[in-house]
Scaffold this motif. Sequence first.
Motif, PDB file in Angstrom:
ATOM      1  N   LEU A  49       0.866  -1.183   0.000  1.00 29.67           N
ATOM      2  CA  LEU A  49       0.000   0.000   0.000  1.00 29.67           C
ATOM      3  C   LEU A  49       0.899   1.228   0.000  1.00 29.67           C
ATOM      4  O   LEU A  49       1.849   1.303   0.786  1.00 29.67           O
ATOM      5  CB  LEU A  49      -0.906   0.010   1.231  1.00 29.67           C
ATOM      6  N   SER A  50       0.600   2.196  -0.854  1.00 30.49           N
ATOM      7  CA  SER A  50       1.489   3.352  -0.936  1.00 30.49           C
ATOM      8  C   SER A  50       0.717   4.620  -1.288  1.00 30.49           C
ATOM      9  O   SER A  50      -0.370   4.579  -1.865  1.00 30.49           O
ATOM     10  CB  SER A  50       2.582   3.110  -1.979  1.00 30.49           C
ATOM     11  N   ILE A  51       1.342   5.733  -0.935  1.00 33.06           N
ATOM     12  CA  ILE A  51       0.834   7.052  -1.307  1.00 33.06           C
ATOM     13  C   ILE A  51       1.974   7.800  -1.989  1.00 33.06           C
ATOM     14  O   ILE A  51       3.135   7.704  -1.570  1.00 33.06           O
ATOM     15  CB  ILE A  51       0.286   7.823  -0.088  1.00 33.06           C
ATOM     16  N   ASN A  52       1.635   8.528  -3.037  1.00 31.18           N
ATOM     17  CA  ASN A  52       2.653   9.180  -3.854  1.00 31.18           C
ATOM     18  C   ASN A  52       2.314  10.654  -4.024  1.00 31.18           C
ATOM     19  O   ASN A  52       1.162  11.011  -4.299  1.00 31.18           O
ATOM     20  CB  ASN A  52       2.714   8.484  -5.220  1.00 31.18           C
ATOM     21  N   TYR A  53       3.326  11.501  -3.837  1.00 31.89           N
ATOM     22  CA  TYR A  53       3.162  12.935  -4.061  1.00 31.89           C
ATOM     23  C   TYR A  53       4.128  13.356  -5.166  1.00 31.89           C
ATOM     24  O   TYR A  53       5.323  13.050  -5.113  1.00 31.89           O
ATOM     25  CB  TYR A  53       3.459  13.730  -2.791  1.00 31.89           C
ATOM     26  N   ARG A  54       3.621  14.083  -6.169  1.00 32.54           N
ATOM     27  CA  ARG A  54       4.438  14.500  -7.294  1.00 32.54           C
ATOM     28  C   ARG A  54       4.401  16.027  -7.439  1.00 32.54           C
ATOM     29  O   ARG A  54       3.394  16.674  -7.110  1.00 32.54           O
ATOM     30  CB  ARG A  54       3.973  13.842  -8.596  1.00 32.54           C
ATOM     31  N   PHE A  55       5.513  16.579  -7.986  1.00 34.96           N
ATOM     32  CA  PHE A  55       5.573  18.023  -8.193  1.00 34.96           C
ATOM     33  C   PHE A  55       6.432  18.331  -9.417  1.00 34.96           C
ATOM     34  O   PHE A  55       7.124  17.448  -9.953  1.00 34.96           O
ATOM     35  CB  PHE A  55       6.088  18.746  -6.946  1.00 34.96           C
ATOM     36  N   LEU A  56       6.394  19.594  -9.856  1.00 33.84           N
ATOM     37  CA  LEU A  56       7.006  19.976 -11.123  1.00 33.84           C
ATOM     38  C   LEU A  56       8.517  20.136 -11.063  1.00 33.84           C
ATOM     39  O   LEU A  56       9.211  19.938 -12.057  1.00 33.84           O
ATOM     40  CB  LEU A  56       6.377  21.281 -11.627  1.00 33.84           C
ATOM     41  N   GLY A  57       9.077  20.521  -9.940  1.00 33.91           N
ATOM     42  CA  GLY A  57      10.525  20.644  -9.841  1.00 33.91           C
ATOM     43  C   GLY A  57      11.059  21.962 -10.355  1.00 33.91           C
ATOM     44  O   GLY A  57      10.336  22.961 -10.462  1.00 33.91           O
ATOM     45  N   PHE A  58      12.346  21.944 -10.726  1.00 33.07           N
ATOM     46  CA  PHE A  58      13.058  23.170 -11.069  1.00 33.07           C
ATOM     47  C   PHE A  58      12.663  23.713 -12.442  1.00 33.07           C
ATOM     48  O   PHE A  58      12.413  22.972 -13.379  1.00 33.07           O
ATOM     49  CB  PHE A  58      14.569  22.920 -11.051  1.00 33.07           C
ATOM     50  N   LYS A  59      12.673  25.042 -12.531  1.00 32.78           N
ATOM     51  CA  LYS A  59      12.433  25.710 -13.810  1.00 32.78           C
ATOM     52  C   LYS A  59      13.719  25.795 -14.615  1.00 32.78           C
ATOM     53  O   LYS A  59      14.819  25.792 -14.073  1.00 32.78           O
ATOM     54  CB  LYS A  59      11.877  27.117 -13.589  1.00 32.78           C
ATOM     55  N   LYS A  60      13.557  25.872 -15.934  1.00 29.36           N
ATOM     56  CA  LYS A  60      14.711  26.069 -16.807  1.00 29.36           C
ATOM     57  C   LYS A  60      15.254  27.487 -16.629  1.00 29.36           C
ATOM     58  O   LYS A  60      14.505  28.419 -16.366  1.00 29.36           O
ATOM     59  CB  LYS A  60      14.303  25.870 -18.268  1.00 29.36           C
ATOM     60  N   ARG A  61      16.534  27.621 -16.764  1.00 31.21           N
ATOM     61  CA  ARG A  61      17.131  28.950 -16.655  1.00 31.21           C
ATOM     62  C   ARG A  61      16.961  29.723 -17.961  1.00 31.21           C
ATOM     63  O   ARG A  61      16.951  29.156 -19.019  1.00 31.21           O
ATOM     64  CB  ARG A  61      18.622  28.828 -16.341  1.00 31.21           C
TER      65      ARG A  61
END
Length: 364
Positions: A352-364
Amino acid sequence: MKWSARLVFFFMLIITQVVVVKALAQQATQKYYNAKNQHYYSKKHQAYYDSLMKMNYDRVFPILGDKVYKKGFDIPFPIGVMINNFWGNQDMALSNLKIGVRTPDTTLGPADMSEVIVFSKVNAKVYNINTRVDVWVLPFLNVYGLLAYLPYASTEVNLAEPVELSSKPEQSGWTWGLGLMGAGGLGPVWIQADYNFTWSDMQLLTNKVFTQILGFRVGHVIKSKVDPQKNFSIWVGAMGIFLNNETKGEVSLSEALPDVPQEKIDEIKQSYSSWYEKLSPTGKKVADEIVQRLQDRLDGRPKGETYILYEMDKAPKSKWAGVIGAQYQFNKRWQLRAESNCIGKDRFSVLLSINYRFLGFKKR
């Protein structure tokens, strides 16, 4: 015999990690819906997918992410943190067993005991908590690292020869490793292949256990009619566990055989005629020393701590097992999933698992 059981448990932590569900690929099959299905989806869906195709994707990962969005694909956010709870059991096979003994006065062996000691069944059970951090480097390639803690691992060992004995030891340990996953869509399904390798450090093993896991899954995404970010996924697949066979370690006699009654000691002595002569000279000394130490302890005259030394080859009784799983995605940030090794014999597990995702770093 308890000392041998300790060595077997480690296999399950792999499934832990192992066994981590890789359904992150599911959204890669969600291509921009075509005109003939527009009546099925709401205007909210149309606006959502139109916005994906028009947006300026400015994040570092995945590489080529902007091109994928412009082609009408909705892909997962690139960076994820997953917390997993895992329980499972696995039948194990032991071979090439060597046993020794270390006392305050001397060390004997290890000597080959594979002709004498026969196991009827070895089964390991484990609970672990693991964390996995992953990055979609490319829209079809995921790289991840994992760390697992095993607060509880027990192994039931049933000895058939030279005498019948059973034990169920417990211990804990840590596992860490890296992995790669490739994923993509094929018509109405997504396909995913996964490979990871880990090292395990356990209380009663002198060598770290190196394990490799290979998995394949095929699944389908059922989209929500109301919210374009919500969906439900189901999948089937197979997972194989491959590990270095050699195990070395030691365990105190009091832990390995804590409650051996006089009747069992007498039974061991009386059975000497059926197996004793099969041992090497060193093996006979090891057997005599262990039996004598058991007798001394029972008689109340222990002579310092005695340790059982062991070497053996071990492997899952069945390297491959089938898996089934499902995931509910609340939105592109949060997912809840479950997976089970329940197809086939000799292995069963639940994750059983829970996952959190996000966009991360922007390009310079």
